[in-house]
Enzyme design. Structure first.
Site, PDB file in Angstrom:
ATOM      1  N   GLY A  27       0.821  -1.206   0.000  1.00 28.13           N
ATOM      2  CA  GLY A  27       0.000   0.000   0.000  1.00 28.13           C
ATOM      3  C   GLY A  27       0.854   1.253   0.000  1.00 28.13           C
ATOM      4  O   GLY A  27       0.572   2.212  -0.725  1.00 28.13           O
ATOM      5  N   TYR A 178      -9.602 -16.560   5.627  1.00 20.82           N
ATOM      6  CA  TYR A 178      -8.837 -15.638   4.779  1.00 20.82           C
ATOM      7  C   TYR A 178      -9.145 -15.894   3.304  1.00 20.82           C
ATOM      8  O   TYR A 178      -9.406 -14.950   2.542  1.00 20.82           O
ATOM      9  CB  TYR A 178      -7.339 -15.808   5.044  1.00 20.82           C
ATOM     10  CG  TYR A 178      -6.477 -14.921   4.159  1.00 20.82           C
ATOM     11  CD1 TYR A 178      -6.502 -13.539   4.307  1.00 20.82           C
ATOM     12  CD2 TYR A 178      -5.650 -15.467   3.176  1.00 20.82           C
ATOM     13  CE1 TYR A 178      -5.723 -12.720   3.506  1.00 20.82           C
ATOM     14  CE2 TYR A 178      -4.869 -14.656   2.368  1.00 20.82           C
ATOM     15  CZ  TYR A 178      -4.904 -13.284   2.542  1.00 20.82           C
ATOM     16  OH  TYR A 178      -4.137 -12.471   1.738  1.00 20.82           O
TER      17      TYR A 178
END
Length: 313
Positions: A27, A178
């Site tokens: 990110g 997940y």
């Protein structure tokens, strides 16, 4: 290995990007490289302290960067709404948004719940981003060339969603949860692309994954539980096998900026989905199931209270 890299990013001058989870890992690299190529970047992060430090780093590494920080906790829908409201207030009613990078995520955590009572991985990885995208959608719709990039994972192959147990209440297994959350990311992209096309919108909804990249993601679960040995194993695995975050961010950057990106595409590293330059990635067939994507969409609207009124049908 040759191939597309950050130097191939087209000029982003005049464009605005929101990147979630931009304080570290892929990110951070995504936000930094967009800023390096001229975009005005908003770092949307949970921790004000870490977000401020990331902003300082970007400004040091890219002196020309036009960047800012806004607090966003995807584990709290109140925070998601507050982010969207403050963004609308401060950016001006008529201003658009060019890029939304739904990057933030959690992986294989012990069972926890968000502020709204959702299983944390599903709540953060999918529902938080579903709500954020819906609340920012009006700005994206009025911006020519806008894109929404949602970061999934090759580990989506671990499990399809269970529409009757989205919060894993019957049986919580961290890796299965997940995988389900990352499948949800791809089903969301699939349905979003379909609905955008049905309204004639030119907004591109695409997905990406980083392969195996060196980030804090892998060790977060063991660290949360105080499992030192497991945390050390994850760290050693990163050192020995993973590609750096600068490489792991390339699929996201490609999906956000390359001119040939198609709606509902899935971009990842070319070498076995593990590392290398970005290219078309394999995805499980269940992530292209229209019935499943529509049912997940309807459930997500109900759970979050965020309705995509402009994309009905």
């Amino acid at each position: 290995m040759t191939g597309w890299n950050a130097s191939d990013i087209p000029d982003q001058s005049g464009r605005t990007a929101v990147v979630t989870g931009a304080n570290s890992g892929i990110g951070y690299v995504t936000a930094r490289e967009l800023a390096r190529h001229g975009a005005r970047v908003v770092l949307a992060c949970r921790s004000e302290e870490r977000g401020a430090r990331a902003l300082e780093r970007i400004r040091a590494e890219v002196p020309s960067a036009v960047a800012g920080f806004r607090c966003l906790d995807l584990a709290d829908l109140g925070s998601v709404r507050a982010f969207a409201e403050s963004y609308a207030r401060d950016e001006g009613a008529g201003d658009g948004l060019d890029l939304l990078i739904n990057n933030a995520g959690l992986m294989a955590l012990p069972h926890r719940q968000t502020a709204d009572g959702f299983e944390t991985q599903f709540g953060v990885n999918h529902l938080g981003h579903f709500a954020l995208t819906g609340l920012l959608l009006p700005r994206l719709l009025r911006t020519p060339g806008a894109r929404i990039v949602t970061v999934s994972s090759a580990f989506h192959a671990l499990a399809n969603i269970d529409i009757g147990d989205l919060n894993s209440e019957r049986d919580y297994r961290r890796w299965i949860a997940y995988g389900r959350s990352k499948t949800a990311n791809l089903l969301f992209t699939h349905e979003l692309a379909r609905r955008l096309a049905a309204t004639g919108s030119g907004v591109v909804a695409a997905a990406a994954h980083p392969g195996y990249a060196q980030t804090n993601l892998q060790a977060a679960g063991p660290k949360m539980e105080g499992r030192k040995v497991a945390e050390r194993v994850m760290w050693l695995g990163n050192r020995a096998l993973a590609q750096p975050a600068t490489k792991g961010a390339l699929p996201s950057l490609y999906a956000a900026t390359a001119p040939d990106v198609r709606p509902d595409s899935f971009t990842g590293p070319r070498v076995l989905g593990w590392q290398g330059a970005p290219g078309r990635s394999w995805r499980a067939k269940w992530t292209l199931n229209d019935t499943a994507s529509e049912r997940l969409w309807e459930a997500s609207e109900s759970l979050t209270g965020v309705r995509y009124a402009a994309l009905k049908g």
